[in-house]
Scaffold this motif. Structure first.
Motif, mmCIF file in Angstrom:
data_model
loop_
_atom_site.group_PDB
_atom_site.id
_atom_site.type_symbol
_atom_site.label_atom_id
_atom_site.label_comp_id
_atom_site.label_asym_id
_atom_site.label_seq_id
_atom_site.Cartn_x
_atom_site.Cartn_y
_atom_site.Cartn_z
ATOM 1 N N PRO A 191 -0.559 -6.370 5.744
ATOM 2 C CA PRO A 191 0.863 -6.743 5.800
ATOM 3 C C PRO A 191 1.452 -6.606 7.202
ATOM 4 O O PRO A 191 2.164 -7.492 7.682
ATOM 5 C CB PRO A 191 1.518 -5.775 4.805
ATOM 6 N N GLU A 225 4.090 -9.096 -3.414
ATOM 7 C CA GLU A 225 5.371 -8.380 -3.448
ATOM 8 C C GLU A 225 5.153 -6.874 -3.568
ATOM 9 O O GLU A 225 5.798 -6.082 -2.865
ATOM 10 C CB GLU A 225 6.215 -8.890 -4.621
ATOM 11 N N GLN A 227 2.634 -5.081 -2.627
ATOM 12 C CA GLN A 227 2.018 -4.524 -1.428
ATOM 13 C C GLN A 227 2.857 -4.777 -0.177
ATOM 14 O O GLN A 227 2.422 -4.476 0.932
ATOM 15 C CB GLN A 227 0.607 -5.100 -1.247
ATOM 16 N N GLU A 228 4.045 -5.340 -0.360
ATOM 17 C CA GLU A 228 5.001 -5.556 0.725
ATOM 18 C C GLU A 228 4.468 -6.476 1.819
ATOM 19 O O GLU A 228 4.703 -6.276 3.018
ATOM 20 C CB GLU A 228 5.457 -4.218 1.311
#
Length: 345
Positions: A191, A225, A227-228
Motif C-alpha cells: 500500500p 479497502e 488493507q488500506e
C-alpha cells in the motif's frame, strides 16, 4: 505432417465450439429455471475511470433473487463467487453527472461503456447511477483522473497486492477458492509503495489489473479497502470457454488493457507494478519499448517463478527495479522517480 496439424487444429476448434455451445446451453437452462422462480436481472457495480471529458463505466448483469444483497457477497468464500448466472444482452441505464446513456451487457453479462461527458467530472471519486427495471438504483465508482499531465500506476493483484503463491498451483487454488477477502494476506509494504508511486500529483490514476475473473471483484475490492490500499479502478477478465479458445488469454488481457489505458489516457505517465509469477515482466518491458516516454518505472516483486528480463536494469531508459516485497522495493523506487516519490501525506 502439415495435414496432421491441420486435422488436429480443426478437431480442436470443433471441440471448443461444442464445449462453448454446451456451456451456454447449460447457463440458459439454469437461467430459465431461475426466472420461473422469480429471479430478475440485477447489477453488480465495478470501478471505472474518467478523464478529459470521457468516462469508462464497468458493471455486470446477473440473474438474482428478489432478496439479493450486494454487500453480503463480500464475505463469501472464493468458490461461491463463481456461482452466478450472467445475464447477456440486457439494457442498463447509466447516469453520470449530466449525462445519461443506455448500455447493453455482452455475452458474459459485462457492461463496459465509454461515455462522452456533457460536462467533465470534478476531481476525486464520483458515482455513476445504474438502473434496471424493478431494482434499486446501484452506484458504481468512477475515479476521475486529472486532465493535466500526471503520473499513474498500474498494479497487478495476485502475488503483488495479495499473496496467492502461483509458484505452487494447488496452494494458490486453495487460497483462491477457500479464502475470503478477510483471510487473504497482503504483500508487505505494497500500500505504501503504491502511494509513493502515485506521488504528489493531484488526482493521479490508479488501475488494478488482474487476470482473475470478474466474479471475484467484490472480494478483491473489499480486501483492498481492509488493507488500506489507495482507491482505484479495477480491470479483471472472464474465465471459461470462448467461441475460439478453451481458456481466456491472460497475457492478451493484460497487454491489451495497458494498450487501451495508453490510448484512453494519453497524458498519464505510468509506473507498472507487478511480479515475476506470470507474464508481467515481458508485458511491462514491451509496453516501455512500444510507448517511449509513457512509462516512468517498472516495479517487479520476486514471486519465484520466472526470470524474464532478470538482467535488465532498464529498458528504453525506463528503470526496472526488483525486490521481495513492497518494503524492499520502496526505497529503490524513490531513487528512480523524478520527484523521489514525494507524496501529499
Amino acid at each position: 505432417m502439415s495435414s496432421d496439424r491441420t486435422f488436429t487444429a480443426r478437431l480442436n476448434a470443433r471441440a471448443i465450439s461444442v464445449a462453448y455451445r454446451t456451456e451456454t446451453g447449460v447457463r440458459d437452462w439454469f437461467s430459465r429455471r431461475a426466472r420461473r422462480n422469480g429471479w430478475t436481472p440485477a447489477v453488480l457495480p465495478y470501478s471505472g475511470y474518467s478523464s478529459r471529458g470521457t468516462a469508462r463505466v464497468l458493471a455486470r448483469v446477473v440473474l438474482a433473487p428478489p432478496s439479493f444483497d450486494l454487500n453480503a457477497r463480500q464475505g463469501m468464500r472464493g468458490w461461491r463467487h463463481l456461482l452466478s448466472l450472467e445475464c447477456p444482452h440486457t439494457e442498463v441505464e447509466i447516469t453520470l453527472g449530466d449525462t445519461t446513456v443506455v448500455a447493453t451487457s455482452d455475452e458474459s453479462g459485462i457492461v463496459d461503456q465509454l461515455i462522452a461527458m456533457e460536462s467533465p467530472l470534478g476531481p476525486g471519486t464520483t458515482r455513476a447511477q445504474l438502473v434496471l427495471p424493478g431494482r434499486d438504483t446501484v452506484p458504481a465508482s468512477v475515479h476521475a483522473i486529472s486532465s493535466d499531465p500526471v503520473r499513474g500506476v498500474v498494479c497487478d493483484i495476485d502475488d503483488t497486492a495479495w499473496v496467492t503463491g502461483l509458484a505452487h498451483p494447488f496452494r494458490a487454488a486453495w487460497r483462491t477458492l477457500r479464502g475470503t477477502s478477510g483471510t487473504r494476506q497482503s504483500v508487505p509494504g505494497m500500500p505504501e509503495l503504491l502511494r509513493t508511486a502515485l506521488g504528489a500529483d493531484p488526482d493521479p490514476g490508479l488501475i488494478y489489473l488482474s487476470n482473475g475473473p470478474w466474479n471475484f471483484v467484490g472480494a478483491v475490492t473489499h480486501f483492498l479497502e481492509l488493507q488500506e490500499f489507495p482507491a482505484g479502478a479495477l480491470l479483471m477478465t472472464d474465465w471459461g470457454v470462448t467461441p475460439t479458445r478453451w481458456f481466456r488469454d491472460g497475457k492478451h488481457h493484460k497487454a491489451s488493457s495497458i494498450e487501451r489505458l495508453m490510448e484512453d489516457l494519453p497524458h498519464v505517465t505510468w509506473v507498472l507494478v507487478g511480479d515475476d509469477g506470470e507474464h508481467d515482466p515481458e508485458i511491462y518491458l514491451a509496453a516501455a519499448r512500444e510507448h517511449p516516454g509513457r512509462v516512468a518505472a517498472i516495479v517487479l516483486r520476486r514471486a519465484g517463478l520466472k526470470r524474464v528480463g532478470e538482467d535488465e536494469e532498464s529498458v528504453e531508459g525506463v528503470p526496472v527495479i526488483r525486490g521481495d516485497d513492497g518494503d524492499e522495493l520502496l526505497p529503490r523506487l524513490r531513487t528512480v522517480l523524478p520527484d523521489g516519490g514525494a507524496t501529499t501525506g
